[in-house]
Design a protein around this motif. Sequence first.
Motif, PDB file in Angstrom:
ATOM      1  N   ARG A 148       5.239  -1.986  -5.259  1.00 38.86           N
ATOM      2  CA  ARG A 148       5.363  -2.816  -4.057  1.00 38.86           C
ATOM      3  C   ARG A 148       6.761  -3.441  -3.881  1.00 38.86           C
ATOM      4  O   ARG A 148       7.322  -3.442  -2.801  1.00 38.86           O
ATOM      5  N   HIS A 194      -0.473   1.293   5.638  1.00 42.82           N
ATOM      6  CA  HIS A 194      -0.797   0.562   4.399  1.00 42.82           C
ATOM      7  C   HIS A 194      -2.153   0.990   3.837  1.00 42.82           C
ATOM      8  O   HIS A 194      -2.917   1.702   4.488  1.00 42.82           O
ATOM      9  N   THR A 195      -2.461   0.444   2.647  1.00 49.03           N
ATOM     10  CA  THR A 195      -3.801   0.496   2.054  1.00 49.03           C
ATOM     11  C   THR A 195      -4.194  -0.934   1.725  1.00 49.03           C
ATOM     12  O   THR A 195      -3.349  -1.712   1.268  1.00 49.03           O
ATOM     13  N   GLU A 202       0.905   2.185  -1.576  1.00 54.29           N
ATOM     14  CA  GLU A 202      -0.060   2.466  -0.503  1.00 54.29           C
ATOM     15  C   GLU A 202       0.456   3.694   0.244  1.00 54.29           C
ATOM     16  O   GLU A 202       0.962   3.615   1.353  1.00 54.29           O
ATOM     17  N   HIS A 261       5.127  -0.574   1.281  1.00 56.64           N
ATOM     18  CA  HIS A 261       4.473  -0.789  -0.010  1.00 56.64           C
ATOM     19  C   HIS A 261       4.181   0.605  -0.576  1.00 56.64           C
ATOM     20  O   HIS A 261       3.164   1.208  -0.239  1.00 56.64           O
TER      21      HIS A 261
HETATM   22 ZN   LIG Z   1       0.498  -3.074   2.231  1.00 51.66          ZN
END
Ligand SMILES: [Zn+2]
Length: 570
Positions: free
Chosen positions: A155, A194-195, A99, A96
């Motif tokens: 994303r 990720h975030t 992120e 993603h």
């Molecule tokens: Zn993510």
Amino acid sequence: MRFVFILIIVGMTSGRYSGQHTELYLDEISLTYAEVIHSYQQLDEAYENASLVEVGPTDNGKNLHLFLIGSKPISETTLQEIAKGKTVIFINNGIHPGESCGIDASIIFAKEILQEKISEDVLVAIIPVYNIGGALNRGSFSRANQNGPKEHGFRGNARNLDLNRDFIKADALNTISFSTVFQALQPHIFIDTHTSNGADYQYTMTLISTQKDKLNPILAETLTKDLEPFLYKQMNKKGWPMTPYVNVFGSTPDKGFAAFLETPRYASGYTALFNTIGFITETHMLKPYKDRVESTLAFLHVMHNYVATNSTKLMELRNRAFDYDQKQKQFAISWVLDSSNYQQRVFEGYEYEYPKSKVSGATRLKYNRDEPKSFDVKYYDTYTEKYIATLPQYYVVPRAWREVVYRLQLNGVVMDPIQGDTSITVNSYYIKEPQFLNFPYEGHFLLRDMNVQKVQQNRNFVAGDYLISTKQRNIRFIVSVLEPNAVDSYLRWNFYDEIFQQKEHFSPYVFEETAEQLLKENENLRATFEKWKKENPDLTKDSYQALKFIYERSAYYEKEHLRYPVARIE
Ligand SMILES: [Zn+2]
């Protein structure tokens, strides 16, 4: 068929690494895709024991890169050779791309461990940016709730897929390249950076460990008793206390929350099928970008330290896990949360209230970030088995289902082609009452519910259909994609939709006499039909329904309708 590929060496070993890009995160700037690759090229040039290679295509046309760090100069030509005999940490970034903290942190991590002495038997493998198409679709707005960086990727990938749902169906070329790399590396530890979205709380770093109850029990024991306590303790020491991922949406964390169940469609759910212990780092979206990068960097170092000091143990454990799997006669293939089982944890959150929304006039949730508060929360971290599949001796996968054959081969499944046309007594599954999604999810109308019936029958197979022994290393993966009820089976992901459509039918006015004759000749059919008529008085008003009942129980009805093509030799 083994996937062996020749690596394309990107950089030349000469010059020095200037590292001018790696401080940009302090100003809330995430590196562009070109800058990321350039940074790794510089590291490749500066260090003999590092190598940036291209490993396969992605959907936007650019090749996926992999950065390798070993203890000695990397001279082997295949990833299999490079990874052989090593304990491997595999880090994936930018699945993603919005992120991005892991993308920026990994470059610094690579630089820092290259400046130290690398442990003899450890190999670090980093995907700099996995979703290249998404990273190039750069802007400032697609993460509406995120506190920086100033620019970041999107994303969806080049064909708008969420790659972190694609690990089984493998619609994206990115996924095909990932699986090829993963199978070659055979990593012991996997990290996907990720975030988060969701609730507000004090922690910068939250962690999803692959869900213990679906992981091989030998690995699950080390994960829960040794590795996780180490990670939490060391991160705390480094000033980045962690919480398990705050799996809360539409509520607040003080009500308690459940461990995230990352089924095989997700990165760490996929890696768990191959006895690779997977982790997802989820930094908190509202914390400063600097903190998100630095906590991710700290996590990578903590994990690297664990692997460096436990490399022999991790290697042995993974071998033992595969041995254990070989002895199993059944595997769980889907799970449900056990809501009676929880740990009590202290959770560092914020006070909150529900004032009136100035937008809608209804009540809204508002966290008071000036009022940190410790809550005692229930953390539900146990899942129980919903479906368990008993293994046959062999699965038979007809060659006609090429997309499935390809994906099994991609994932290292050993498949023996049948030498000549033959007839075999097998068990087949019939899929009754199929219920599909009525709106596409990641490009598929998933089969969400069904009734599975097993029937013994003689079936014809042709030369080149595949026998798949269940006594093989990747059995967890095999059962998780070939058993219809498995949560991410190929059947659920629409690889076998053709079976749901009946190909031949009857004309009532012609079949009327045939049905009469069949009833006359077959006492059992007659009795079943009489019973059905009694139970369904409404349906018998329609002569078509009566004829259909008889047709479907006669030799005229096609055996292929609703029959799952993969057979079991018990
Ligand atoms: Zn993510």
